[in-house]
Design a protein around this motif. Structure first.
Motif, mmCIF file in Angstrom:
data_model
loop_
_atom_site.group_PDB
_atom_site.id
_atom_site.type_symbol
_atom_site.label_atom_id
_atom_site.label_comp_id
_atom_site.label_asym_id
_atom_site.label_seq_id
_atom_site.Cartn_x
_atom_site.Cartn_y
_atom_site.Cartn_z
ATOM 1 N N GLY A 95 0.798 -1.218 0.000
ATOM 2 C CA GLY A 95 0.000 0.000 0.000
ATOM 3 C C GLY A 95 0.835 1.275 0.000
ATOM 4 N N THR A 96 2.122 1.162 -0.257
ATOM 5 C CA THR A 96 3.003 2.336 -0.188
ATOM 6 C C THR A 96 3.334 2.899 -1.562
ATOM 7 O OG1 THR A 96 4.929 0.886 -0.296
ATOM 8 C CG2 THR A 96 4.153 1.511 1.917
ATOM 9 N N GLY A 97 3.066 2.118 -2.602
ATOM 10 C CA GLY A 97 3.466 2.528 -3.955
ATOM 11 C C GLY A 97 4.911 2.129 -4.245
ATOM 12 N N VAL A 98 5.631 1.681 -3.212
ATOM 13 C CA VAL A 98 7.017 1.223 -3.413
ATOM 14 C C VAL A 98 6.981 -0.280 -3.643
ATOM 15 C CG1 VAL A 98 9.315 1.023 -2.379
ATOM 16 C CG2 VAL A 98 7.817 2.942 -1.760
ATOM 17 N N THR A 99 7.463 -0.720 -4.800
ATOM 18 C CA THR A 99 7.479 -2.160 -5.070
ATOM 19 C C THR A 99 8.899 -2.683 -4.866
ATOM 20 O OG1 THR A 99 6.096 -1.527 -6.917
ATOM 21 C CG2 THR A 99 6.679 -3.839 -6.791
ATOM 22 N N GLY A 135 2.763 -6.481 -2.889
ATOM 23 C CA GLY A 135 3.320 -5.212 -2.447
ATOM 24 C C GLY A 135 3.348 -4.234 -3.600
ATOM 25 N N SER A 136 2.239 -3.437 -3.694
ATOM 26 C CA SER A 136 2.139 -2.410 -4.732
ATOM 27 C C SER A 136 2.302 -2.950 -6.152
ATOM 28 C CB SER A 136 3.137 -1.261 -4.465
ATOM 29 O OG SER A 136 2.820 -0.632 -3.252
ATOM 30 N N VAL A 137 1.748 -4.145 -6.401
ATOM 31 C CA VAL A 137 1.732 -4.674 -7.780
ATOM 32 C C VAL A 137 0.683 -3.886 -8.564
ATOM 33 C CG1 VAL A 137 1.243 -6.678 -9.242
ATOM 34 C CG2 VAL A 137 2.466 -6.978 -7.071
ATOM 35 N N PRO A 161 -0.603 -2.667 -12.930
ATOM 36 C CA PRO A 161 -0.453 -3.076 -14.330
ATOM 37 C C PRO A 161 0.911 -2.711 -14.918
ATOM 38 C CG PRO A 161 -2.638 -2.184 -13.977
ATOM 39 C CD PRO A 161 -1.882 -1.964 -12.690
ATOM 40 N N ASP A 162 1.507 -1.601 -14.461
ATOM 41 C CA ASP A 162 2.777 -1.211 -15.093
ATOM 42 C C ASP A 162 4.024 -1.856 -14.481
ATOM 43 O OD1 ASP A 162 2.976 0.239 -12.815
ATOM 44 O OD2 ASP A 162 2.959 2.217 -13.776
ATOM 45 N N ASN A 163 3.882 -2.648 -13.436
ATOM 46 C CA ASN A 163 5.100 -3.329 -12.958
ATOM 47 C C ASN A 163 4.953 -4.855 -12.907
ATOM 48 O OD1 ASN A 163 3.635 -3.820 -10.590
ATOM 49 N ND2 ASN A 163 4.587 -2.159 -9.449
ATOM 50 N N ILE A 164 3.735 -5.359 -13.258
ATOM 51 C CA ILE A 164 3.512 -6.806 -13.092
ATOM 52 C C ILE A 164 4.365 -7.646 -14.057
ATOM 53 C CG2 ILE A 164 1.410 -6.882 -14.569
ATOM 54 C CD1 ILE A 164 0.434 -9.029 -12.398
ATOM 55 N N ASP A 165 4.559 -7.173 -15.280
ATOM 56 C CA ASP A 165 5.270 -7.998 -16.262
ATOM 57 C C ASP A 165 6.671 -8.381 -15.781
ATOM 58 O OD1 ASP A 165 3.045 -7.536 -17.743
ATOM 59 O OD2 ASP A 165 4.084 -6.796 -19.530
ATOM 60 N N GLU A 166 7.388 -7.378 -15.264
ATOM 61 C CA GLU A 166 8.778 -7.664 -14.864
ATOM 62 C C GLU A 166 8.825 -8.569 -13.634
ATOM 63 O OE1 GLU A 166 10.508 -3.801 -14.370
ATOM 64 O OE2 GLU A 166 9.447 -3.428 -12.473
ATOM 65 N N LEU A 167 7.806 -8.456 -12.775
ATOM 66 C CA LEU A 167 7.780 -9.334 -11.592
ATOM 67 C C LEU A 167 7.466 -10.771 -12.014
ATOM 68 C CD1 LEU A 167 5.962 -6.861 -9.215
ATOM 69 C CD2 LEU A 167 8.226 -7.849 -8.771
ATOM 70 N N ILE A 220 8.662 -16.420 -9.090
ATOM 71 C CA ILE A 220 7.424 -15.688 -8.777
ATOM 72 C C ILE A 220 6.278 -16.326 -9.563
ATOM 73 C CG2 ILE A 220 6.239 -13.455 -8.834
ATOM 74 C CD1 ILE A 220 8.857 -12.092 -8.281
ATOM 75 N N ASP A 221 5.300 -16.842 -8.818
ATOM 76 C CA ASP A 221 4.225 -17.639 -9.442
ATOM 77 C C ASP A 221 2.888 -16.919 -9.462
ATOM 78 O OD1 ASP A 221 6.101 -19.782 -9.608
ATOM 79 O OD2 ASP A 221 5.761 -20.145 -7.482
ATOM 80 N N GLY A 222 2.923 -15.612 -9.255
ATOM 81 C CA GLY A 222 1.676 -14.869 -9.269
ATOM 82 C C GLY A 222 1.765 -13.716 -8.295
ATOM 83 N N ALA A 223 0.613 -13.102 -8.019
ATOM 84 C CA ALA A 223 0.622 -11.912 -7.166
ATOM 85 C C ALA A 223 -0.588 -11.877 -6.247
ATOM 86 C CB ALA A 223 0.649 -10.665 -8.045
ATOM 87 N N LEU A 224 -0.383 -11.307 -5.073
ATOM 88 C CA LEU A 224 -1.486 -10.964 -4.167
ATOM 89 C C LEU A 224 -1.573 -9.446 -4.221
ATOM 90 C CD1 LEU A 224 -3.614 -11.679 -2.023
ATOM 91 C CD2 LEU A 224 -1.803 -11.730 -0.308
ATOM 92 N N VAL A 225 -2.738 -8.958 -4.632
ATOM 93 C CA VAL A 225 -2.840 -7.535 -4.981
ATOM 94 C C VAL A 225 -3.929 -6.850 -4.169
ATOM 95 C CG1 VAL A 225 -3.090 -5.920 -6.895
ATOM 96 C CG2 VAL A 225 -2.276 -8.241 -7.354
ATOM 97 N N GLY A 226 -3.576 -5.753 -3.520
ATOM 98 C CA GLY A 226 -4.548 -4.967 -2.780
ATOM 99 C C GLY A 226 -5.128 -3.863 -3.645
ATOM 100 N N GLY A 227 -4.551 -2.666 -3.541
ATOM 101 C CA GLY A 227 -5.094 -1.472 -4.207
ATOM 102 C C GLY A 227 -5.466 -1.661 -5.670
ATOM 103 N N ALA A 228 -4.594 -2.270 -6.462
ATOM 104 C CA ALA A 228 -4.835 -2.379 -7.904
ATOM 105 C C ALA A 228 -5.845 -3.472 -8.253
ATOM 106 C CB ALA A 228 -3.517 -2.617 -8.644
ATOM 107 N N SER A 229 -6.396 -4.151 -7.221
ATOM 108 C CA SER A 229 -7.413 -5.168 -7.515
ATOM 109 C C SER A 229 -8.826 -4.618 -7.341
ATOM 110 C CB SER A 229 -7.240 -6.379 -6.582
ATOM 111 O OG SER A 229 -7.689 -6.079 -5.269
ATOM 112 N N LEU A 230 -8.942 -3.383 -6.916
ATOM 113 C CA LEU A 230 -10.277 -2.861 -6.568
ATOM 114 C C LEU A 230 -11.081 -2.423 -7.784
ATOM 115 C CD1 LEU A 230 -9.354 -0.850 -3.342
ATOM 116 C CD2 LEU A 230 -10.665 -2.982 -3.479
#
Ligand code: PEP
Length: 254
Positions: free
Chosen positions: A173-177, A212-214, A216-222, A228-238
């Motif tokens: 939730g900090t915007g820092v990935t 952690g702050s995943v 659309p613009d940083n998911i590809d590189e992660l 890394i087998d996926g993501a748990l997403v807070g803010g960007a999942s709403l």
């Protein structure tokens, strides 16, 4: 080959109507052939209606917490059985907000995981260090103790129902990935712990999500990182638009 999983953690957001509109929209845009698994972890009030809405789709529904006792005088708590009864197949356990604001310990996560597994729920088990831990060079020790204490008593067979989410607290939730290098290093370390505590096969099959702050613009590189087998997403999942971009990362499913 591990299938990627994108899990939404809606935290304390959305009414029942808002949840239904989202799941309905997702259902239309998430074909059964999509290569990515999807879980929506929603507030307890809407679990039953959105699980009903998700019937006939590949969307799985999860709770964000549970209490370890099966029933009784525990005002405000919900049990694993109630979560299953509401139509869920997943539960998040050990989220850093639970640890931070509700003083959950590794022993609490252990009891919650054991209860969830008894009810055949899949567990998204969150671990991660604070910035203070990272700066003090304690990251790997902390991940080791959270993982081994939380999974104490979990058998190799039961481990198949566990998904680990590495969530550095300083990135939530900090915007820092975390950089892909930082995330990959932690994921490889966690997979190594599973290898030494269980087996090579378990280490190769267990899914480890990054959170952690995943966005659309940083998911590809992660997602390009080997552990890394996926993501748990807070803010960007709403927002549905943003969530669809996440599940379709790198052109997946399009
Ligand atoms: C989370 O709550 O698990 C999380 C990763 O939140 P955010 O994506 O908002 O950082």
């Amino acid at each position: 080959m591990r299938k990627k999983l994108i899990a939404a953690n809606w935290k304390m957001n959305k009414t029942i109507d808002e949840g239904l509109v989202f799941v309905n929209g997702l259902k239309e845009k998430y074909p059964k052939t999509h290569p990515v698994d999807v879980v929506i972890c929603a507030p307890a009030t809407m679990l039953f209606p959105i699980a009903e809405k998700a019937i006939g789709s590949r969307i799985d529904i999860g709770a964000q917490n549970l209490f370890w006792e099966p029933e009784g005088a525990y005002t405000g708590e919900i049990s694993a059985r109630m979560i299953v009864d509401a139509g869920c197949s997943y539960v998040i356990i050990g989220h850093s907000e639970r640890r931070q604001y509700f003083h959950e310990t590794n022993e609490h996560t252990r009891k919650k995981i054991a209860t969830a597994l008894n009810e055949r729920l899949n567990v998204i088990f969150c671990i991660g260090e604070t910035l203070e831990d990272r700066n003090a060079g304690r990251t790997m020790d902390l991940l080791r103790s959270q993982l081994t204490e939380g999974l104490a008593g979990v058998s190799d067979q039961q481990l198949r129902s566990i998904i680990i989410a590495y969530e550095p607290v300083w990135a939530i939730g900090t915007g820092v990935t975390a950089t892909p290098e930082q995330a990959q290093e932690a994921h490889a370390f966690i997979r190594g712990l599973v290898r030494s505590g269980y087996s090579e096969k378990s280490a190769e099959t267990i899914r480890i999500l990054y959170g952690g702050s995943v966005k659309p613009d940083n998911i590809d590189e992660l997602m390009a990182c080997p552990d890394i087998d996926g993501a748990l997403v807070g803010g960007a999942s709403l927002k549905l638009d943003s969530f669809l971009k996440l599940i379709n990362y790198g052109g997946m499913g399009l």
